[in-house]
Design a protein around this motif. Sequence first.
Motif, short mmCIF file in Angstrom:
data_model
loop_
_atom_site.label_atom_id
_atom_site.label_comp_id
_atom_site.label_asym_id
_atom_site.label_seq_id
_atom_site.Cartn_x
_atom_site.Cartn_y
_atom_site.Cartn_z
N CYS A 148 -3.27 5.10 1.62
CA CYS A 148 -4.10 3.93 1.90
C CYS A 148 -4.12 3.64 3.39
N THR A 177 -4.88 1.16 6.55
CA THR A 177 -4.82 -0.29 6.73
C THR A 177 -5.29 -0.67 8.13
N ASP A 236 -3.00 -5.28 -2.84
CA ASP A 236 -2.32 -4.10 -3.37
C ASP A 236 -3.36 -3.00 -3.60
N VAL A 237 -3.27 -1.92 -2.83
CA VAL A 237 -4.19 -0.79 -2.98
C VAL A 237 -3.36 0.48 -3.07
N SER A 278 0.84 -1.20 0.00
CA SER A 278 0.00 0.00 0.00
C SER A 278 0.87 1.25 0.00
#
Length: 295
Positions: free
Chosen positions: A252, A254, A286-287, A248
């Motif tokens: 992003c 988490t 995966d962002v 990330s």
Amino acid sequence: MLRRVCLIIWAIVAFNTNIIAQINKEFKVEKTEDFSQVKLNFSSYKGISHIGRDHSGLPIFIEASLAKVNILPSFQYSVRNNILSATLDHRNVESESLGKSITSRLFPSSNDDFDHDWKVGLNTNFLYDLNLNFGIGRADIDLSNINVTKCKIKTATADVVLKYSKSIPNPISMDTMSVSVNMGNVEANGLNFSNAKQMIFDVNYGNVNLIFSGDMSQATHVRASVGAGSVNITLPDTDTPYIVKVQSTAMCRTSIPHYLKSIGNKTYISKGYSAGAGNLMTIEIDVSVGSVALK
């Protein structure tokens, strides 16, 4: 009086036009030759699509309710080397503009906006290789009681709902389950029943919501990637062997549950993790912009 007559005539014309615009079609394959495998290529530019088990006994039975039709679907099939290959293709002569497509995606008002309704029926007695393409709308896919060797789903601006409603595992090993969405959401429930070696969920703009309600029957590699949006995964019991790797950016957020053990480099393992486990699940996330939530 004249005004009333005109209104009546207009109502009759509008009613008849609506009837004419609604067309019901059936596409089916009778089993007249010897085959056990079915390769289905289904493509619709717009509509609400339902894919699941059918009780007709036919390897493929498709029902379509079409409105505002500018071209009828084309359907063809052949049998070669004991494999049935079938293709249904519904193209739009008057192509949707990009602006209209995005507006439909962002501001939907009802299912009627998508004009067409599809029901794709599959049979329990055959092995299926599915290649499903959707334009605008929604795809509801229930793979319970269906033998699937491969499933590839691709959409432009359509949501995908994937499930195993009967909680019955795929009796055969699936090589790959792949879902690719340009703009839309993916909801997948009961993925542990898929018996898939590899699962890929790729969304450019939207959300990916995955639910694993139990153990996998074999080693599985799951990859979920989002350009802008979120990835939310409901993990199986912590005694199940799995490892989660997160990639990330600073844009992003988490959220990782406390019961997962961090082993560094945004990598987490369950209590039951074992590198040599026969049913180890490896999850890669995966962002770029958005959020990641595990629970």
